[in-house]
Design a protein around this motif. Structure first.
Motif, PDB file in Angstrom:
ATOM      1  N   GLY A 237      25.521   0.652  67.739  1.00 55.91           N
ATOM      2  CA  GLY A 237      25.499  -0.374  66.707  1.00 55.91           C
ATOM      3  C   GLY A 237      24.790  -1.631  67.175  1.00 55.91           C
ATOM      4  N   MET A 238      24.109  -2.301  66.258  1.00 53.29           N
ATOM      5  CA  MET A 238      23.455  -3.571  66.546  1.00 53.29           C
ATOM      6  C   MET A 238      23.350  -4.373  65.253  1.00 53.29           C
ATOM      7  N   TYR A 239      23.132  -5.664  65.367  1.00 56.30           N
ATOM      8  CA  TYR A 239      23.041  -6.534  64.205  1.00 56.30           C
ATOM      9  C   TYR A 239      21.619  -7.066  64.062  1.00 56.30           C
ATOM     10  N   VAL A 240      21.097  -6.999  62.857  1.00 53.30           N
ATOM     11  CA  VAL A 240      19.789  -7.523  62.523  1.00 53.30           C
ATOM     12  C   VAL A 240      19.952  -8.430  61.316  1.00 53.30           C
ATOM     13  N   GLU A 241      19.616  -9.715  61.487  1.00 54.38           N
ATOM     14  CA  GLU A 241      19.768 -10.715  60.432  1.00 54.38           C
ATOM     15  C   GLU A 241      21.198 -10.734  59.904  1.00 54.38           C
ATOM     16  N   GLY A 242      22.166 -10.596  60.812  1.00 55.45           N
ATOM     17  CA  GLY A 242      23.568 -10.692  60.452  1.00 55.45           C
ATOM     18  C   GLY A 242      24.160  -9.435  59.840  1.00 55.45           C
ATOM     19  N   LYS A 243      23.355  -8.383  59.686  1.00 57.35           N
ATOM     20  CA  LYS A 243      23.855  -7.143  59.091  1.00 57.35           C
ATOM     21  C   LYS A 243      23.908  -6.043  60.157  1.00 57.35           C
ATOM     22  N   ARG A 244      24.981  -5.255  60.116  1.00 55.63           N
ATOM     23  CA  ARG A 244      25.150  -4.195  61.109  1.00 55.63           C
ATOM     24  C   ARG A 244      24.233  -3.024  60.794  1.00 55.63           C
ATOM     25  N   GLY A 245      23.552  -2.557  61.817  1.00 54.46           N
ATOM     26  CA  GLY A 245      22.695  -1.381  61.696  1.00 54.46           C
ATOM     27  C   GLY A 245      22.864  -0.521  62.929  1.00 54.46           C
ATOM     28  N   TRP A 246      21.877   0.355  63.173  1.00 53.59           N
ATOM     29  CA  TRP A 246      22.008   1.312  64.270  1.00 53.59           C
ATOM     30  C   TRP A 246      20.693   1.441  65.014  1.00 53.59           C
ATOM     31  N   LEU A 247      20.768   1.397  66.328  1.00 52.93           N
ATOM     32  CA  LEU A 247      19.615   1.648  67.173  1.00 52.93           C
ATOM     33  C   LEU A 247      19.697   3.088  67.653  1.00 52.93           C
ATOM     34  N   HIS A 248      18.782   3.919  67.171  1.00 55.66           N
ATOM     35  CA  HIS A 248      18.760   5.347  67.514  1.00 55.66           C
ATOM     36  C   HIS A 248      17.822   5.561  68.700  1.00 55.66           C
ATOM     37  N   ALA A 250      16.042   8.687  71.237  1.00 55.35           N
ATOM     38  CA  ALA A 250      15.757  10.093  71.532  1.00 55.35           C
ATOM     39  C   ALA A 250      14.973  10.098  72.837  1.00 55.35           C
ATOM     40  N   SER A 251      15.426  10.875  73.804  1.00 52.57           N
ATOM     41  CA  SER A 251      14.801  10.773  75.106  1.00 52.57           C
ATOM     42  C   SER A 251      14.757  12.110  75.827  1.00 52.57           C
ATOM     43  N   THR A 252      13.798  12.198  76.717  1.00 54.25           N
ATOM     44  CA  THR A 252      13.658  13.290  77.687  1.00 54.25           C
ATOM     45  C   THR A 252      13.581  12.610  79.056  1.00 54.25           C
ATOM     46  N   PRO A 253      13.534  13.370  80.141  1.00 52.91           N
ATOM     47  CA  PRO A 253      13.404  12.713  81.445  1.00 52.91           C
ATOM     48  C   PRO A 253      12.168  11.828  81.580  1.00 52.91           C
ATOM     49  N   GLN A 254      11.119  12.082  80.758  1.00 57.36           N
ATOM     50  CA  GLN A 254       9.887  11.313  80.890  1.00 57.36           C
ATOM     51  C   GLN A 254       9.647  10.354  79.713  1.00 57.36           C
ATOM     52  N   LEU A 255      10.251  10.596  78.573  1.00 58.16           N
ATOM     53  CA  LEU A 255       9.933   9.833  77.365  1.00 58.16           C
ATOM     54  C   LEU A 255      11.196   9.281  76.718  1.00 58.16           C
ATOM     55  N   THR A 256      11.071   8.139  76.061  1.00 58.73           N
ATOM     56  CA  THR A 256      12.177   7.548  75.300  1.00 58.73           C
ATOM     57  C   THR A 256      11.615   6.921  74.041  1.00 58.73           C
ATOM     58  N   HIS A 257      12.261   7.212  72.923  1.00 57.49           N
ATOM     59  CA  HIS A 257      11.850   6.628  71.650  1.00 57.49           C
ATOM     60  C   HIS A 257      13.037   5.881  71.046  1.00 57.49           C
ATOM     61  N   TYR A 258      12.763   4.665  70.570  1.00 58.83           N
ATOM     62  CA  TYR A 258      13.780   3.834  69.932  1.00 58.83           C
ATOM     63  C   TYR A 258      13.407   3.639  68.466  1.00 58.83           C
ATOM     64  N   ALA A 259      14.424   3.611  67.609  1.00 60.44           N
ATOM     65  CA  ALA A 259      14.183   3.359  66.186  1.00 60.44           C
ATOM     66  C   ALA A 259      15.423   2.710  65.584  1.00 60.44           C
ATOM     67  N   TYR A 260      15.209   1.684  64.775  1.00 63.50           N
ATOM     68  CA  TYR A 260      16.321   1.010  64.098  1.00 63.50           C
ATOM     69  C   TYR A 260      16.429   1.511  62.670  1.00 63.50           C
ATOM     70  N   HIS A 261      17.674   1.673  62.212  1.00 56.74           N
ATOM     71  CA  HIS A 261      17.908   2.026  60.818  1.00 56.74           C
ATOM     72  C   HIS A 261      19.241   1.432  60.380  1.00 56.74           C
ATOM     73  N   ALA A 262      19.329   1.110  59.086  1.00 54.87           N
ATOM     74  CA  ALA A 262      20.550   0.491  58.572  1.00 54.87           C
ATOM     75  C   ALA A 262      21.727   1.451  58.551  1.00 54.87           C
ATOM     76  N   LYS A 263      21.442   2.768  58.551  1.00 50.36           N
ATOM     77  CA  LYS A 263      22.522   3.754  58.500  1.00 50.36           C
ATOM     78  C   LYS A 263      22.586   4.524  59.804  1.00 50.36           C
ATOM     79  N   ARG A 264      23.741   5.102  60.053  1.00 50.28           N
ATOM     80  CA  ARG A 264      23.937   5.860  61.281  1.00 50.28           C
ATOM     81  C   ARG A 264      23.251   7.217  61.160  1.00 50.28           C
TER      82      ARG A 264
END
Length: 276
Positions: A237-248, A250-264
């Motif tokens: 969970g994380m907050y963006v502009e005062g609203k709760r959202g989700w930082l997703h 996805a990772s492997t030993p060599q790569l990591t991807h981050y993405a924010y979305h308002a829903k889980r």
């Protein structure tokens, strides 16, 4: 607190008086027990079991460590790669410091030729932090054959008026995105260092431009996660502009991807991984 005489007087009044006294005392005991329980629960609440910040925990008895004392000396161990500052072969500048007079007789030595001693010391220091302003001008040239007046072109990225260069934008992005400093603080640090205020809008525009330039890279990271035999997915969970959202993530030993979305939800529910 009842005295022995008061207790005996109640006893002499008969069984009903004694029962009434015991009932009153039981009620008081129950009330005090509830109060003690409330205070104990309040003391047990800390930052680990509630939303309270760690600074509100106050002094507490530390848990005794079960770690056994080590026979090794403190500090870096043999074989550990050190980070000791080492001298360079070619310094940017050399300053010499000559004696002004003889330490024995006091004779002036300013006119005496000297030689450099073997010992040398180096100091690593930052240059003065200041912005370098480059002005761009275009040249007008008239064609000697046809008389057409031609004008030079400004380089790409040099906008009208005054603008910040890629080095400034890169520093702001690093403070904000890599070191996770808030926008306001990132801009304030830049202003403190260079004496030039910068707006949060400038930072936001730089971050947006950087994201657009890295779109192809992001796609390669996604594809690498998809092609991997094993990947880890998680969200927090994380907050963006005062609203709760989700930082997703996805990772492997060599790569990591981050993405924010308002829903889980699940990572693939939003179409973020549609690379077709």
């Amino acid at each position: 607190m009842l005295t022995r005489e008061e207790i005996r007087a109640i006893y002499d009044q008969g069984p009903e008086a004694v029962i009434a006294l015991v009932e009153r005392l039981c009620a008081q005991i129950a009330e005090l027990a509830a109060r003690v329980k409330e205070l104990e629960d309040r003391l047990a609440v800390n930052s680990r079991v509630s939303h309270k910040p760690p600074s509100s925990d106050g002094p507490a008895k530390q848990t005794r460590s079960l770690r056994q004392p080590s026979t090794k000396k403190s500090g870096g161990q043999p074989g550990h790669p050190g980070t000791t500052l080492k001298q360079v072969a070619e310094p940017d500048q050399v300053l010499t410091h000559a004696p002004q007079q003889c330490a024995s007789c006091g004779k002036a030595l300013t006119e005496v030729a000297g030689r450099l001693a073997e010992e040398r010391r180096q100091v690593f220091e930052l240059p003065p932090l200041k912005l370098v302003v480059t002005e761009h001008r275009v040249v007008l040239k008239e064609c000697p054959r046809c008389g057409q007046e031609n004008i030079g072109a400004f380089p790409e990225g040099v906008s009208c008026g005054a603008s910040y260069g890629p080095g400034v934008k890169g520093l702001l992005i690093s403070l904000n995105q890599e070191h996770l400093l808030p926008c306001e603080r990132s801009c304030q640090i830049f202003a403190d260092w260079f004496g030039q205020p910068v707006s949060e809008g400038t930072l936001a525009a730089a971050v947006t431009f950087c994201a657009q330039e890295l779109a192809e890279t992001e796609g390669c990271i996604k594809q690498g996660v998809i092609d991997s035999e094993l990947a880890h997915f998680d969200e927090t969970g994380m907050y963006v502009e005062g609203k709760r959202g989700w930082l997703h993530t996805a990772s492997t030993p060599q790569l990591t991807h981050y993405a924010y979305h308002a829903k889980r939800g699940e990572y693939g529910d939003r179409g973020d991984w549609d690379l077709a």
